[in-house]
Design a protein around this motif. Structure first.
Motif, PDB file in Angstrom:
ATOM      1  N   ALA A 159     -10.307   1.931   8.465  1.00 22.50           N
ATOM      2  CA  ALA A 159      -9.294   0.906   8.213  1.00 22.50           C
ATOM      3  C   ALA A 159      -9.506  -0.308   9.107  1.00 22.50           C
ATOM      4  CB  ALA A 159      -7.899   1.493   8.436  1.00 22.50           C
TER       5      ALA A 159
ATOM      6  N   TYR B  29     -12.061  -2.694   7.726  1.00 24.80           N
ATOM      7  CA  TYR B  29     -11.531  -3.579   6.679  1.00 24.80           C
ATOM      8  C   TYR B  29     -10.521  -4.576   7.240  1.00 24.80           C
ATOM      9  CZ  TYR B  29     -13.788  -0.940   2.941  1.00 24.80           C
ATOM     10  OH  TYR B  29     -14.718  -0.369   2.101  1.00 24.80           O
TER      11      TYR B  29
ATOM     12  N   ASP C 166     -18.265  -1.833   2.719  1.00 27.62           N
ATOM     13  CA  ASP C 166     -18.101  -0.693   1.810  1.00 27.62           C
ATOM     14  C   ASP C 166     -19.121   0.405   2.114  1.00 27.62           C
ATOM     15  OD1 ASP C 166     -15.958  -1.790   0.471  1.00 27.62           O
ATOM     16  OD2 ASP C 166     -17.165  -2.698  -1.098  1.00 27.62           O
TER      17      ASP C 166
ATOM     18  N   GLU D  37      -4.919   0.860   2.833  1.00 27.49           N
ATOM     19  CA  GLU D  37      -5.209   2.111   2.126  1.00 27.49           C
ATOM     20  C   GLU D  37      -5.674   3.205   3.091  1.00 27.49           C
ATOM     21  OE1 GLU D  37      -8.750   3.745  -0.796  1.00 27.49           O
ATOM     22  OE2 GLU D  37      -8.034   1.682  -1.111  1.00 27.49           O
ATOM     23  N   TYR D  38      -6.589   2.850   3.983  1.00 25.39           N
ATOM     24  CA  TYR D  38      -7.120   3.855   4.904  1.00 25.39           C
ATOM     25  C   TYR D  38      -6.153   4.161   6.049  1.00 25.39           C
ATOM     26  CZ  TYR D  38     -11.549   4.066   2.473  1.00 25.39           C
ATOM     27  OH  TYR D  38     -12.512   4.280   1.517  1.00 25.39           O
TER      28      TYR D  38
ATOM     29  N   GLU E  27      -6.140  -5.054   1.746  1.00 25.11           N
ATOM     30  CA  GLU E  27      -5.608  -3.959   0.940  1.00 25.11           C
ATOM     31  C   GLU E  27      -6.342  -2.645   1.255  1.00 25.11           C
ATOM     32  OE1 GLU E  27      -6.469  -6.915  -0.170  1.00 25.11           O
ATOM     33  OE2 GLU E  27      -4.473  -7.719  -0.652  1.00 25.11           O
ATOM     34  N   LYS E  28      -7.649  -2.756   1.481  1.00 22.04           N
ATOM     35  CA  LYS E  28      -8.443  -1.569   1.823  1.00 22.04           C
ATOM     36  C   LYS E  28      -8.045  -1.035   3.203  1.00 22.04           C
ATOM     37  CE  LYS E  28     -11.693  -0.649  -1.330  1.00 22.04           C
ATOM     38  NZ  LYS E  28     -12.000   0.712  -1.834  1.00 22.04           N
TER      39      LYS E  28
END
Length: 281
Positions: A108, A111, A81, A122-123, A118-119
């Motif tokens: 991305a 992650y 993070d 997302e990216y 999921e992260k």
């Protein structure tokens, strides 16, 4: 009067010099922390490196490379993070949409490697907002669905929903870039897992039909019990087996087509390389 004028001029110079000195001092301090951070990074002391870079960036947040190194150090510490937050600062320095998409894609990938998935999605989606035809992001998303579907493991159970998603995204990649030979291979991996699953389901359905057609063995001294739903169960099991066989046939045809397309894409790539080599001075 002349003396007072000279004094005033000197004071002005001193005041101006003081202002520049303050700015120089801030820049020097930022450099000092930056050098410390880089030395810690070279020694693989990532925790101290992030602290030093943090101090340097407080003094001068316009240091693109420092944000990049800070992200790297956090990543080595497993602080995904924090690494992502540092990497996001690089957007301030991106000059083109492609550069921005690459930053989102790199975050991305962090992650995708360390989770949560999921992260990563997302990216990758952020990168696709900038460039819907970003085949790198689409390829990553397809690969994640492939892994979730069990395609990359011989022992993992198949998850048909994830395999279907992987196939659809690979189709997008191929539609955008039909010369992507690896996409044909990757799609074949997914189809092979799907065929394996469909074959197991067909076998199970066929066995269910056989068992449903066999009346239960009567107990000694008693009449055989007739299952009134046996015929219906047999028909349903046979229909299920037929549906799975149809899916296998469809996947096999597509698998063979992917093999053909892979060969043609490989030939085109080799021809392009040969042409480039010929055109070189």
């Amino acid at each position: 009067m002349k003396q007072l004028g000279r004094v005033g001029l000197m004071l002005g110079v001193l005041a101006l010099g003081g202002t520049l000195g303050c700015g120089d001092e801030k820049a020097e301090k930022a450099k000092e922390f930056r050098v410390k951070g880089t030395n810690f990074l070279a020694d693989k002391n990532y925790a101290e490196s992030t602290k030093a870079y943090e101090e340097s960036l407080k003094l001068d947040p316009t240091q693109e490379k420092v944000w990049e190194r800070k992200a790297f150090a956090h990543l080595q510490l497993g602080q995904t993070d924090d690494a992502a937050q540092a990497a996001l600062k690089l957007l301030d320095f991106a000059k083109t949409p492609d550069e921005k998409a690459a930053i989102y894609r790199n975050i991305a990938a962090m992650y995708a490697k360390n989770g949560p998935m999921e992260k990563a999605v997302e990216y990758f989606q952020e990168a696709l907002k900038i460039n819907p035809k970003d085949t790198d992001s689409l390829g990553w998303i397809a690969e994640m669905h492939s892994q979730r579907g069990g395609a990359r493991s011989g022992s993992a159970p198949a998850v048909p929903e994830e395999l279907e998603k992987a196939l659809k995204v690979y189709d997008q990649v191929i539609a955008i870039n039909p010369d992507s030979a690896n996409s044909y291979l990757n799609k074949r991996v997914v189809m092979a897992k799907y065929m394996e699953h469909a074959n197991a389901m067909r076998t199970a359905a066929e066995q269910e039909a056989i068992e449903a057609a066999m009346p239960p063995k009567p107990e000694k001294g008693k009449k055989a019990v007739v299952d009134p739903d046996a015929a219906e169960r047999v028909a349903a099991a046979k229909a299920s087996a037929a549906a799975h066989q149809a899916r296998i046939d469809q996947l096999k045809a597509e698998y063979d087509e992917m093999t053909k397309q892979f060969g043609e894409a490989t030939k085109r790539a080799k021809a392009a390389q040969a042409a480039q080599a010929t055109n070189k001075p």
